[in-house]
Scaffold this motif. Structure first.
Motif, mmCIF file in Angstrom:
data_model
loop_
_atom_site.group_PDB
_atom_site.id
_atom_site.type_symbol
_atom_site.label_atom_id
_atom_site.label_comp_id
_atom_site.label_asym_id
_atom_site.label_seq_id
_atom_site.Cartn_x
_atom_site.Cartn_y
_atom_site.Cartn_z
ATOM 1 N N GLU A 84 -0.956 3.571 -12.082
ATOM 2 C CA GLU A 84 0.139 3.777 -13.019
ATOM 3 C C GLU A 84 -0.420 4.140 -14.383
ATOM 4 O O GLU A 84 -1.602 3.939 -14.659
ATOM 5 N N SER A 85 0.447 4.693 -15.257
ATOM 6 C CA SER A 85 -0.032 5.052 -16.591
ATOM 7 C C SER A 85 -0.551 3.794 -17.271
ATOM 8 O O SER A 85 0.032 2.718 -17.169
ATOM 9 N N GLY A 86 -1.668 3.915 -17.930
ATOM 10 C CA GLY A 86 -2.310 2.769 -18.561
ATOM 11 C C GLY A 86 -3.427 2.169 -17.720
ATOM 12 O O GLY A 86 -4.271 1.442 -18.232
ATOM 13 N N ASP A 87 -3.437 2.448 -16.414
ATOM 14 C CA ASP A 87 -4.526 1.982 -15.554
ATOM 15 C C ASP A 87 -5.765 2.819 -15.807
ATOM 16 O O ASP A 87 -5.679 4.031 -15.975
ATOM 17 N N ALA A 88 -6.909 2.167 -15.824
ATOM 18 C CA ALA A 88 -8.165 2.908 -15.892
ATOM 19 C C ALA A 88 -8.384 3.610 -14.552
ATOM 20 O O ALA A 88 -7.894 3.153 -13.516
ATOM 21 N N VAL A 89 -9.099 4.699 -14.559
ATOM 22 C CA VAL A 89 -9.387 5.428 -13.328
ATOM 23 C C VAL A 89 -10.086 4.488 -12.348
ATOM 24 O O VAL A 89 -11.037 3.796 -12.690
ATOM 25 N N GLY A 90 -9.564 4.450 -11.126
ATOM 26 C CA GLY A 90 -10.127 3.579 -10.099
ATOM 27 C C GLY A 90 -9.635 2.147 -10.153
ATOM 28 O O GLY A 90 -10.075 1.311 -9.372
ATOM 29 N N GLN A 91 -8.700 1.837 -11.050
ATOM 30 C CA GLN A 91 -8.200 0.460 -11.184
ATOM 31 C C GLN A 91 -6.753 0.328 -10.700
ATOM 32 O O GLN A 91 -6.015 -0.530 -11.157
ATOM 33 N N GLY A 92 -6.353 1.170 -9.778
ATOM 34 C CA GLY A 92 -5.001 1.112 -9.239
ATOM 35 C C GLY A 92 -4.833 -0.017 -8.241
ATOM 36 O O GLY A 92 -5.728 -0.843 -8.033
ATOM 37 N N ARG A 93 -3.676 -0.048 -7.614
ATOM 38 C CA ARG A 93 -3.339 -1.073 -6.642
ATOM 39 C C ARG A 93 -2.866 -0.427 -5.344
ATOM 40 O O ARG A 93 -2.344 0.681 -5.348
ATOM 41 N N TRP A 94 -3.035 -1.139 -4.268
ATOM 42 C CA TRP A 94 -2.575 -0.691 -2.958
ATOM 43 C C TRP A 94 -1.195 -1.286 -2.714
ATOM 44 O O TRP A 94 -0.974 -2.466 -2.943
ATOM 45 N N LYS A 95 -0.260 -0.458 -2.252
ATOM 46 C CA LYS A 95 1.132 -0.870 -2.082
ATOM 47 C C LYS A 95 1.660 -0.456 -0.709
ATOM 48 O O LYS A 95 1.221 0.530 -0.122
ATOM 49 N N ILE A 96 2.643 -1.230 -0.245
ATOM 50 C CA ILE A 96 3.461 -0.862 0.905
ATOM 51 C C ILE A 96 4.897 -1.143 0.476
ATOM 52 O O ILE A 96 5.196 -2.233 -0.006
ATOM 53 N N ARG A 97 5.775 -0.156 0.625
ATOM 54 C CA ARG A 97 7.186 -0.335 0.256
ATOM 55 C C ARG A 97 8.058 -0.163 1.500
ATOM 56 O O ARG A 97 7.820 0.714 2.319
ATOM 57 N N PHE A 98 9.085 -1.007 1.566
ATOM 58 C CA PHE A 98 9.952 -1.026 2.747
ATOM 59 C C PHE A 98 11.363 -1.417 2.354
ATOM 60 O O PHE A 98 11.552 -2.260 1.475
ATOM 61 N N ALA A 99 12.360 -0.824 2.999
ATOM 62 C CA ALA A 99 13.771 -1.170 2.787
ATOM 63 C C ALA A 99 14.371 -1.565 4.131
ATOM 64 O O ALA A 99 14.527 -0.715 5.016
ATOM 65 N N PRO A 100 14.711 -2.841 4.321
ATOM 66 C CA PRO A 100 15.238 -3.298 5.615
ATOM 67 C C PRO A 100 16.666 -2.826 5.863
ATOM 68 O O PRO A 100 17.442 -2.647 4.927
ATOM 69 N N ASP A 101 16.988 -2.626 7.127
ATOM 70 C CA ASP A 101 18.330 -2.177 7.486
ATOM 71 C C ASP A 101 19.115 -3.195 8.313
ATOM 72 O O ASP A 101 20.238 -2.922 8.713
ATOM 73 N N GLU A 102 18.524 -4.363 8.581
ATOM 74 C CA GLU A 102 19.215 -5.413 9.325
ATOM 75 C C GLU A 102 19.204 -6.699 8.516
ATOM 76 O O GLU A 102 18.172 -7.071 7.939
ATOM 77 N N ILE A 103 20.333 -7.391 8.497
ATOM 78 C CA ILE A 103 20.427 -8.680 7.818
ATOM 79 C C ILE A 103 19.786 -9.738 8.712
ATOM 80 O O ILE A 103 19.960 -9.732 9.926
ATOM 81 N N GLY A 104 19.015 -10.632 8.107
ATOM 82 C CA GLY A 104 18.339 -11.706 8.843
ATOM 83 C C GLY A 104 16.907 -11.862 8.362
ATOM 84 O O GLY A 104 16.518 -11.320 7.332
ATOM 85 N N THR A 105 16.117 -12.594 9.117
ATOM 86 C CA THR A 105 14.722 -12.851 8.749
ATOM 87 C C THR A 105 13.801 -11.826 9.397
ATOM 88 O O THR A 105 13.795 -11.670 10.614
ATOM 89 N N TRP A 106 13.047 -11.144 8.568
ATOM 90 C CA TRP A 106 12.064 -10.150 8.990
ATOM 91 C C TRP A 106 10.668 -10.751 8.884
ATOM 92 O O TRP A 106 10.414 -11.598 8.032
ATOM 93 N N THR A 107 9.750 -10.285 9.719
ATOM 94 C CA THR A 107 8.335 -10.646 9.581
ATOM 95 C C THR A 107 7.537 -9.372 9.345
ATOM 96 O O THR A 107 7.988 -8.274 9.694
ATOM 97 N N TYR A 108 6.361 -9.544 8.746
ATOM 98 C CA TYR A 108 5.522 -8.375 8.469
ATOM 99 C C TYR A 108 4.056 -8.774 8.474
ATOM 100 O O TYR A 108 3.696 -9.938 8.302
ATOM 101 N N ARG A 109 3.218 -7.784 8.678
ATOM 102 C CA ARG A 109 1.764 -7.894 8.584
ATOM 103 C C ARG A 109 1.252 -6.627 7.926
ATOM 104 O O ARG A 109 1.855 -5.574 8.066
ATOM 105 N N ALA A 110 0.135 -6.726 7.248
ATOM 106 C CA ALA A 110 -0.537 -5.555 6.690
ATOM 107 C C ALA A 110 -1.835 -5.352 7.453
ATOM 108 O O ALA A 110 -2.511 -6.322 7.815
ATOM 109 N N SER A 111 -2.178 -4.100 7.695
ATOM 110 C CA SER A 111 -3.430 -3.756 8.376
ATOM 111 C C SER A 111 -4.114 -2.643 7.606
ATOM 112 O O SER A 111 -3.457 -1.786 7.015
#
Length: 168
Positions: A84-111
């Protein structure tokens, strides 16, 4: 002797660093533990053994999340590297974004994986609650010339268009 002539370069190639070890996951933080239906859940992932690798090449660093709905449907969502603006080069973050489509409890894992191996986190979970969102767009069931939301509400798209703004 000292060279005084010119040098002509006709090809420059970037030779990427190759992974020496499998990437690791050091942390996983969710933006919330309760998210509205069709609203954004964001995971911030801390990775190790990826320094110096091109974060935009999925052959070198492939981050993804696996989300399981209350009904058992599984979604695989690709992650990404964000500076993002203001981050030094190479100092970013890793992200995963998700929007659920079912009401209830979801589980997740990152790989995360590369040619040297794969690592996966333990499971996390979040609650998906009702929201005022109408859902994703799709082609209308009634008329393929129109779009509608998942809840069948018509999509009335509005765009900026003036005939005199065209290219000349």
């Amino acid at each position: 002797s000292v060279w005084n002539g010119s040098i002509v370069v006709d090809s420059v190639q970037n030779v990427e660093k190759t992974p020496s070890d499998a990437p690791t996951i050091s942390s996983m933080t969710a933006s919330t533990n309760s998210v509205g239906r069709y609203k954004k859940l964001e995971l911030t992932i801390g990775l190790g053994n990826v320094q110096g690798l091109n974060p935009y090449n999925p052959h070198l660093v492939d981050l993804y999340g696996t989300f399981t709905s209350p009904s058992g449907r599984v979604w695989k969502v690709n992650g990404f590297y964000l500076e993002e603006s203001g981050d030094a080069v190479g100092q970013g973050r890793w992200k995963i974004r998700f929007a659920p489509d079912e009401i209830g409890t979801w589980t997740y894992r990152a790989s995360v994986s590369n040619s040297r191996g794969t690592n996966t986190t333990g499971a996390g979970s979040f609650a998906c609650t009702a929201s005022d969102r109408h859902g994703w767009l799709r082609v209308s069931d009634n008329d393929a010339h129109y779009l509608e939301h998942d809840d069948d509400k018509p999509f009335l798209g509005m765009g900026y268009c003036r005939c005199w703004d065209g290219d000349e």
